[in-house]
Write a protein that holds these residues in place. Structure first.
Motif, PDB file in Angstrom:
ATOM      1  N   GLY A  79       0.823  -1.198   0.000  1.00 48.92           N
ATOM      2  CA  GLY A  79       0.000   0.000   0.000  1.00 48.92           C
ATOM      3  C   GLY A  79       0.859   1.249   0.000  1.00 48.92           C
ATOM      4  O   GLY A  79       1.989   1.241   0.475  1.00 48.92           O
ATOM      5  N   GLU A  82       1.602   1.970   3.623  1.00 45.03           N
ATOM      6  CA  GLU A  82       1.754   0.748   4.417  1.00 45.03           C
ATOM      7  C   GLU A  82       3.136   0.700   5.054  1.00 45.03           C
ATOM      8  O   GLU A  82       4.137   0.915   4.387  1.00 45.03           O
ATOM      9  CB  GLU A  82       1.558  -0.472   3.513  1.00 45.03           C
ATOM     10  N   PHE A  89       4.757   2.364  12.677  1.00 49.28           N
ATOM     11  CA  PHE A  89       3.331   2.415  12.348  1.00 49.28           C
ATOM     12  C   PHE A  89       2.512   2.969  13.516  1.00 49.28           C
ATOM     13  O   PHE A  89       1.624   3.796  13.325  1.00 49.28           O
ATOM     14  CB  PHE A  89       2.812   1.022  11.956  1.00 49.28           C
ATOM     15  N   ALA A  93       0.282   6.169  13.142  1.00 47.76           N
ATOM     16  CA  ALA A  93      -1.169   5.983  13.255  1.00 47.76           C
ATOM     17  C   ALA A  93      -1.809   6.995  14.206  1.00 47.76           C
ATOM     18  O   ALA A  93      -3.010   7.256  14.114  1.00 47.76           O
ATOM     19  CB  ALA A  93      -1.479   4.554  13.703  1.00 47.76           C
ATOM     20  N   ASP A  97      -4.723   8.406  10.135  1.00 47.44           N
ATOM     21  CA  ASP A  97      -5.599   7.239  10.266  1.00 47.44           C
ATOM     22  C   ASP A  97      -5.666   6.379   9.001  1.00 47.44           C
ATOM     23  O   ASP A  97      -6.308   5.337   8.997  1.00 47.44           O
ATOM     24  CB  ASP A  97      -6.995   7.646  10.716  1.00 47.44           C
ATOM     25  N   THR A  98      -4.998   6.783   7.935  1.00 48.68           N
ATOM     26  CA  THR A  98      -4.978   5.966   6.721  1.00 48.68           C
ATOM     27  C   THR A  98      -3.794   5.009   6.683  1.00 48.68           C
ATOM     28  O   THR A  98      -3.689   4.188   5.778  1.00 48.68           O
ATOM     29  CB  THR A  98      -4.946   6.841   5.442  1.00 48.68           C
ATOM     30  N   THR A 100      -1.420   1.853   7.362  1.00 48.60           N
ATOM     31  CA  THR A 100      -1.648   0.429   7.620  1.00 48.60           C
ATOM     32  C   THR A 100      -0.314  -0.224   7.949  1.00 48.60           C
ATOM     33  O   THR A 100       0.738   0.329   7.648  1.00 48.60           O
ATOM     34  CB  THR A 100      -2.272  -0.269   6.388  1.00 48.60           C
ATOM     35  N   CYS A 101      -0.387  -1.404   8.545  1.00 42.31           N
ATOM     36  CA  CYS A 101       0.832  -2.112   8.920  1.00 42.31           C
ATOM     37  C   CYS A 101       0.816  -3.505   8.302  1.00 42.31           C
ATOM     38  O   CYS A 101      -0.198  -4.203   8.369  1.00 42.31           O
ATOM     39  CB  CYS A 101       0.956  -2.204  10.435  1.00 42.31           C
TER      40      CYS A 101
END
Length: 104
Positions: A79, A82, A89, A93, A97-98, A100-101
């Motif tokens: 991603g 990502e 992360f 975060a 808020d978008t 990802t891990c």
């Protein structure tokens, strides 16, 4: 698939080296623009607040750039925002808020 990247020619060593300098490995090698913006801002904020958080975030960012380039080199799709490093992360975060891990 929007928001994902495939780059089998990604070079992990170059990504890590460039990540030392303004996290450029994320954008120039891995193609992760949003990740580059967020990590660069957080690292610089860490340096302004206190040198230690900035250094820790920079090291985690370099490791993340390397590991992401390794995954891309293996043909994986990642991603745009990502993260491979769980600790990095968790910090990101808190402000994005978008994010990802890839790892639990």
């Amino acid at each position: 698939m929007p928001g994902t990247i495939q780059k089998p020619d990604a070079n992990p060593g170059l990504a890590a080296l460039l990540a030392v300098f303004f996290d450029l490995g994320h954008i120039l090698v891995n193609g992760q623009q949003r990740k580059w913006v967020v990590t660069t801002l957080l690292v610089h904020a860490g340096f302004i607040l206190c040198c230690v958080p900035g250094i820790v975030l920079r090291v985690l960012s370099v490791i993340d750039a390397y590991q992401t380039a390794e995954r891309l080199q293996k043909g994986e799709t990642v991603g745009e925002n990502e993260y491979t490093q769980p600790l990095l992360f968790k910090v990101v975060a808190m402000v994005d808020d978008t994010a990802t891990c890839a790892r639990p």
